[in-house]
Structures are given as C-alpha cells and as structure tokens.
Design a protein around this motif. Structure first.
Motif, PDB file in Angstrom:
ATOM      1  N   THR A 272       5.455   5.436 -12.258  1.00 16.94           N
ATOM      2  CA  THR A 272       5.633   4.688 -13.618  1.00 16.94           C
ATOM      3  C   THR A 272       4.530   3.735 -14.000  1.00 16.94           C
ATOM      4  O   THR A 272       4.672   2.992 -13.791  1.00 16.94           O
ATOM      5  CB  THR A 272       6.823   4.276 -13.374  1.00 16.94           C
ATOM      6  N   PRO A 273       4.182   4.037 -15.096  1.00 17.48           N
ATOM      7  CA  PRO A 273       3.276   2.753 -15.017  1.00 17.48           C
ATOM      8  C   PRO A 273       4.011   1.553 -16.546  1.00 17.48           C
ATOM      9  O   PRO A 273       3.305   0.764 -16.308  1.00 17.48           O
ATOM     10  CB  PRO A 273       2.511   3.604 -16.463  1.00 17.48           C
ATOM     11  N   GLY A 274       5.190   1.586 -17.190  1.00 14.31           N
ATOM     12  CA  GLY A 274       5.962   0.788 -17.539  1.00 14.31           C
ATOM     13  C   GLY A 274       6.510  -0.163 -16.957  1.00 14.31           C
ATOM     14  O   GLY A 274       6.489   0.080 -16.199  1.00 14.31           O
ATOM     15  N   PHE A 275       7.783  -0.570 -17.588  1.00 21.95           N
ATOM     16  CA  PHE A 275       8.512  -1.602 -17.659  1.00 21.95           C
ATOM     17  C   PHE A 275       9.235  -0.855 -16.501  1.00 21.95           C
ATOM     18  O   PHE A 275       9.788  -1.775 -15.499  1.00 21.95           O
ATOM     19  CB  PHE A 275       9.026  -2.166 -18.323  1.00 21.95           C
ATOM     20  N   GLY A 276       9.508   0.096 -15.872  1.00 24.19           N
ATOM     21  CA  GLY A 276      10.417   1.079 -14.786  1.00 24.19           C
ATOM     22  C   GLY A 276      10.033   1.279 -14.356  1.00 24.19           C
ATOM     23  O   GLY A 276      10.434   1.463 -12.928  1.00 24.19           O
ATOM     24  N   PHE A 277       8.651   0.001 -13.570  1.00 24.83           N
ATOM     25  CA  PHE A 277       8.330   0.848 -12.429  1.00 24.83           C
ATOM     26  C   PHE A 277       8.945   0.250 -11.029  1.00 24.83           C
ATOM     27  O   PHE A 277       8.684   0.294  -9.904  1.00 24.83           O
ATOM     28  CB  PHE A 277       6.792  -0.073 -11.904  1.00 24.83           C
ATOM     29  N   ASP A 278       9.503  -1.334 -11.003  1.00 19.35           N
ATOM     30  CA  ASP A 278      10.465  -1.551 -10.074  1.00 19.35           C
ATOM     31  C   ASP A 278      11.399  -1.088  -9.452  1.00 19.35           C
ATOM     32  O   ASP A 278      11.524  -0.977  -8.136  1.00 19.35           O
ATOM     33  CB  ASP A 278      11.014  -2.852 -11.357  1.00 19.35           C
ATOM     34  N   ILE A 279      12.044  -0.497 -10.352  1.00 21.38           N
ATOM     35  CA  ILE A 279      13.507   0.854 -10.450  1.00 21.38           C
ATOM     36  C   ILE A 279      12.339   1.251  -9.089  1.00 21.38           C
ATOM     37  O   ILE A 279      12.982   1.950  -7.779  1.00 21.38           O
ATOM     38  CB  ILE A 279      13.680   1.327 -10.605  1.00 21.38           C
ATOM     39  N   GLU A 280      11.359   1.875  -9.560  1.00 18.76           N
ATOM     40  CA  GLU A 280      10.817   3.380  -8.826  1.00 18.76           C
ATOM     41  C   GLU A 280      10.311   2.550  -7.193  1.00 18.76           C
ATOM     42  O   GLU A 280      10.240   3.311  -6.890  1.00 18.76           O
ATOM     43  CB  GLU A 280       9.049   3.956  -9.349  1.00 18.76           C
ATOM     44  N   ILE A 281       9.640   1.360  -7.078  1.00 18.14           N
ATOM     45  CA  ILE A 281       9.091   0.970  -5.916  1.00 18.14           C
ATOM     46  C   ILE A 281      10.627   0.755  -5.538  1.00 18.14           C
ATOM     47  O   ILE A 281      10.241   0.956  -3.947  1.00 18.14           O
ATOM     48  CB  ILE A 281       8.461  -0.756  -6.427  1.00 18.14           C
TER      49      ILE A 281
ATOM     50  N   GLY B 234      10.292  16.731  -4.553  1.00 21.18           N
ATOM     51  CA  GLY B 234       9.411  16.203  -3.033  1.00 21.18           C
ATOM     52  C   GLY B 234       7.965  14.996  -2.936  1.00 21.18           C
ATOM     53  O   GLY B 234       6.676  15.274  -2.596  1.00 21.18           O
ATOM     54  N   VAL B 235       7.464  14.326  -4.810  1.00 18.72           N
ATOM     55  CA  VAL B 235       6.256  14.033  -4.700  1.00 18.72           C
ATOM     56  C   VAL B 235       6.286  13.009  -3.968  1.00 18.72           C
ATOM     57  O   VAL B 235       5.125  11.873  -3.852  1.00 18.72           O
ATOM     58  CB  VAL B 235       6.382  12.837  -6.526  1.00 18.72           C
ATOM     59  N   TYR B 236       7.888  12.293  -4.202  1.00 19.00           N
ATOM     60  CA  TYR B 236       7.770  11.368  -3.046  1.00 19.00           C
ATOM     61  C   TYR B 236       6.976  11.190  -1.416  1.00 19.00           C
ATOM     62  O   TYR B 236       7.140  10.033  -0.261  1.00 19.00           O
ATOM     63  CB  TYR B 236       8.314  10.265  -2.881  1.00 19.00           C
ATOM     64  N   ASP B 237       7.299  12.904  -1.247  1.00 18.37           N
ATOM     65  CA  ASP B 237       6.918  13.054   0.995  1.00 18.37           C
ATOM     66  C   ASP B 237       5.623  13.122   1.275  1.00 18.37           C
ATOM     67  O   ASP B 237       5.160  13.827   1.948  1.00 18.37           O
ATOM     68  CB  ASP B 237       7.436  13.937   1.648  1.00 18.37           C
TER      69      ASP B 237
ATOM     70  N   LYS C 122       1.300  -1.501  -0.329  1.00 17.31           N
ATOM     71  CA  LYS C 122       0.249  -0.065  -0.164  1.00 17.31           C
ATOM     72  C   LYS C 122       1.049   1.734   0.196  1.00 17.31           C
ATOM     73  O   LYS C 122       0.667   1.706  -1.133  1.00 17.31           O
ATOM     74  CB  LYS C 122      -0.953   0.161   1.237  1.00 17.31           C
ATOM     75  N   GLN C 123       2.244   1.306   1.144  1.00 19.79           N
ATOM     76  CA  GLN C 123       2.606   2.269   0.509  1.00 19.79           C
ATOM     77  C   GLN C 123       3.231   2.762  -0.095  1.00 19.79           C
ATOM     78  O   GLN C 123       3.394   3.908  -1.301  1.00 19.79           O
ATOM     79  CB  GLN C 123       3.658   2.067   1.894  1.00 19.79           C
ATOM     80  N   LEU C 124       4.746   1.906  -0.819  1.00 17.76           N
ATOM     81  CA  LEU C 124       4.773   1.838  -2.405  1.00 17.76           C
ATOM     82  C   LEU C 124       3.868   2.326  -3.199  1.00 17.76           C
ATOM     83  O   LEU C 124       4.444   3.377  -3.939  1.00 17.76           O
ATOM     84  CB  LEU C 124       5.909   1.121  -2.600  1.00 17.76           C
ATOM     85  N   PHE C 125       2.917   1.231  -3.603  1.00 18.21           N
ATOM     86  CA  PHE C 125       2.547   1.741  -5.252  1.00 18.21           C
ATOM     87  C   PHE C 125       1.242   2.233  -5.649  1.00 18.21           C
ATOM     88  O   PHE C 125       1.452   3.072  -5.879  1.00 18.21           O
ATOM     89  CB  PHE C 125       1.426   0.376  -5.170  1.00 18.21           C
ATOM     90  N   GLU C 126       0.797   3.025  -3.957  1.00 15.67           N
ATOM     91  CA  GLU C 126       0.369   3.944  -3.794  1.00 15.67           C
ATOM     92  C   GLU C 126       1.249   5.457  -4.341  1.00 15.67           C
ATOM     93  O   GLU C 126       0.096   6.453  -4.510  1.00 15.67           O
ATOM     94  CB  GLU C 126       0.139   4.222  -2.277  1.00 15.67           C
ATOM     95  N   LEU C 127       2.195   5.440  -4.117  1.00 10.19           N
ATOM     96  CA  LEU C 127       3.016   6.479  -4.421  1.00 10.19           C
ATOM     97  C   LEU C 127       4.009   6.191  -5.909  1.00 10.19           C
ATOM     98  O   LEU C 127       4.254   7.851  -6.424  1.00 10.19           O
ATOM     99  CB  LEU C 127       4.370   6.947  -3.264  1.00 10.19           C
ATOM    100  N   GLN C 128       3.337   5.019  -6.487  1.00  8.89           N
ATOM    101  CA  GLN C 128       3.941   5.800  -7.660  1.00  8.89           C
ATOM    102  C   GLN C 128       3.745   5.733  -8.897  1.00  8.89           C
ATOM    103  O   GLN C 128       2.622   6.253  -9.040  1.00  8.89           O
ATOM    104  CB  GLN C 128       3.728   3.776  -8.293  1.00  8.89           C
TER     105      GLN C 128
ATOM    106  N   LEU D  12      11.572   3.907  -3.425  1.00  6.47           N
ATOM    107  CA  LEU D  12      11.108   4.054  -2.704  1.00  6.47           C
ATOM    108  C   LEU D  12      10.862   3.221  -1.060  1.00  6.47           C
ATOM    109  O   LEU D  12      11.260   4.001  -0.195  1.00  6.47           O
ATOM    110  CB  LEU D  12       9.655   3.966  -2.641  1.00  6.47           C
ATOM    111  N   ALA D  13      11.309   2.072  -1.244  1.00  7.25           N
ATOM    112  CA  ALA D  13      11.573   1.154  -0.533  1.00  7.25           C
ATOM    113  C   ALA D  13      12.558   1.454   0.234  1.00  7.25           C
ATOM    114  O   ALA D  13      12.754   1.438   1.737  1.00  7.25           O
ATOM    115  CB  ALA D  13      10.998  -0.675  -0.824  1.00  7.25           C
ATOM    116  N   GLN D  14      13.876   1.661  -0.926  1.00 10.26           N
ATOM    117  CA  GLN D  14      14.358   2.155   0.424  1.00 10.26           C
ATOM    118  C   GLN D  14      14.545   3.693   0.911  1.00 10.26           C
ATOM    119  O   GLN D  14      15.049   4.065   2.032  1.00 10.26           O
ATOM    120  CB  GLN D  14      16.100   2.276  -0.531  1.00 10.26           C
TER     121      GLN D  14
END
Ligand code: GTP
Ligand code: MG
Length: 248
Positions: free
Chosen positions: A182-191, A240-243, A174-180, A194-196
């Motif tokens: 990236t719609p395409g294949f690059g989403f793993d890097i974003e997740i 600050g998009v992820y804050d 919930k925490q990470l995918f709410e902030l996602q 964010l986890a880090q």
C-alpha cells in the motif's frame, strides 16, 4: 554519540511539502537525540516535494551526518515510510510524523517497551491513558468511525491504527515492510495486519497527542481510499500475496 557504528534508533520522518514544519521538527528531534547516550540517525524521506523540503534537509545533513535525506519518486506516505524503514540501519526503527503531534520525548516510552521484548509498539490516541489536545471534535469522531470500520472490515484488536508514531525492531521492520503493497495512508493497517498474521508481539501504547493544523490527510477522500486499501489487504491475503518467503 551519533557518528560511529550502528544506531540504536533510526527516526524516520516522511515529509511531503514540509518546508515550514521540518526545521522546527529537526531542531527538536536532533536536540532530543543529541542528549542521549546511544547512537542514532534521522532519515527524512522526501518524495517529490516542490517547496524546497529536500534542500533544507540536505543542508542539515551537511552539518550533521546523522541526519540523512532519502529522495524517492512521489508515491505517498506509505511508500516513503517503507523506503526509510528498509534503508535504515538502526536496531529500532521509529516512524515519526513531521508535525510532531506527539512530542519527541515520547520516544523514551517506545524504547522502554521495545526493551521489554515487543516487536512493534504503536502510539495510540484512543486507548486508556491517551491524552488529546486541541483536536476538533468532528476530527475525533471521524477517527473513531474509521477505526470502527477498520475493525469490521480488516483488523481486530486495535483502537487506533493510524497514529503516525510507531516503533519496530529491525527484524520486524524488514519482515513487514518487505511485504507492504500500500503506497498511501492505508499502509499502517497493512503493516499491523501483517504483524498479527506473522504472530509478532504488538503493543498499543497511549500517548499525548496535540492536533496540528494543516494536516496532509484529507478526511473525506483519504478515508475512502484507506477503506479501499484495507479491503485490498484482505484480498491480497486470500491470494497468498503475504505468504512469500522472506528474502535474504
Ligand atoms: N514522503 C511523503 N510524506 C507524506 C506524504 N503524505 C503525507 N506525508 C507525511 O506524513 C506525515 C503525516 O501527515 P500529517 O500532515 O501529520 O497528517 P495529518 O493530516 O495531520 O493526520 P493526523 O496526524 O493523523 O491527524 C507528515 O510527516 C507528512 O509530511 C507523501 O505523499 N509523501
Ligand atoms: Mg498529523
């Protein structure tokens, strides 16, 4: 035991034009889960397949209510996984490519590590202990170069960010995918970024991987798009998009 109460695991399968692969995959995944003592659900997220994938999954869901179909407008793998992760009910949420390049029996290891207290467990084809079968060497090389570029541009600490098998706890999903974004294949890097950033406990775990033909990733153009996406992730962070505070 799959029909009552809250699932212990939600298996989320993004599927785009997978009419030929989805039947054997559902057979394997459902067959594996049916033997388990815990409750489970399988969510296939189809975003606009034109080959009848949704109809096939719909048929499955009629005879097995633990198999669910989510439909969405076409936006890409990242957005499909997000949809599944946020609509799932499981205490653990496992994303699983429709080609089952990792045998579904590998799920046991993911759940064992989640039990040890990890928030996120990611399958890896690159760290010690991983075994790769049938992969053309050019494809392996491209993966290594891409992972090197990822470490330079966006994200340190992982050997393989792109593997299609990852498990998250309900809370971290919930925490990470709410902030996602990236719609395409690059989403793993974003997740993972964010986890880090959020200080979650992430384990990169070696898996067995069997290369499957007819993949959806186009190594050239999709690698370029993913590089663009990872730069966008850094830029989002600066802005600050992820804050944003989490939604209730
Ligand atoms: N819903 C949805 N799923 C997608 C989309 N693009 C890819 N997928 C799914 O994402 C998963 C990964 O695609 P694959 O075909 O396994 O990719 P690949 O080329 O084999 O890449 P590797 O597995 O990393 O070697 C599959 O389940 C696809 O159906 C999309 O646009 N929408
Ligand atoms: Mg694949």
């Amino acid at each position: 035991m799959s029909d009552l109460g809250r699932p212990y695991i939600s298996v989320i399968i993004p599927a785009f034009n997978e009419a030929t692969r989805i039947v054997p995959t559902l057979r394997e995944v459902v067959g594996f889960l049916q033997e388990k003592p815990y409750r489970w659900e399988v969510i296939v997220v189809d975003d606009g397949s034109t080959d009848g994938t949704a109809r096939i999954v719909d048929e499955w869901s009629k005879s097995n209510p633990a198999v669910k179909l989510e439909r969405a407008p076409h936006r890409g793998k990242g957005w499909a996984v997000r949809r599944g992760m946020l609509s799932a009910a499981g205490a653990n949420r496992f994303m699983c490519d429709a080609d089952l390049a990792m045998p579904i029996s590998g799920l046991d290891q993911f759940l064992a590590q989640m039990k040890r207290g990890y928030d996120v467990v990611i399958g890896s084809r690159e760290i010690e202990g991983a075994r790769r079968f049938d992969e053309p060497s050019y494809r392996h090389l491209m993966g290594r170069v891409f992972n090197w570029a990822t470490r330079v541009c966006a994200l340190r600490g992982f050997q393989d960010t792109q593997c299609g098998f990852k498990c998250l706890s309900e809370q971290s999903a919930k925490q990470l995918f709410e902030l996602q974004t990236t719609p395409g294949f690059g989403f793993d890097i974003e997740i993972l970024y964010l986890a880090q950033k959020k200080g979650l406990r992430v384990l990169e775990m070696p898996i067995d991987w069997r290369h499957q033909p007819q993949g959806k990733v186009r190594p050239g153009i999709d690698s370029v798009l993913m590089l663009r996406d990872m730069i966008r992730v850094r830029w989002n962070d600066v802005r600050g998009v992820y804050d944003r505070p989490p939604r209730d």
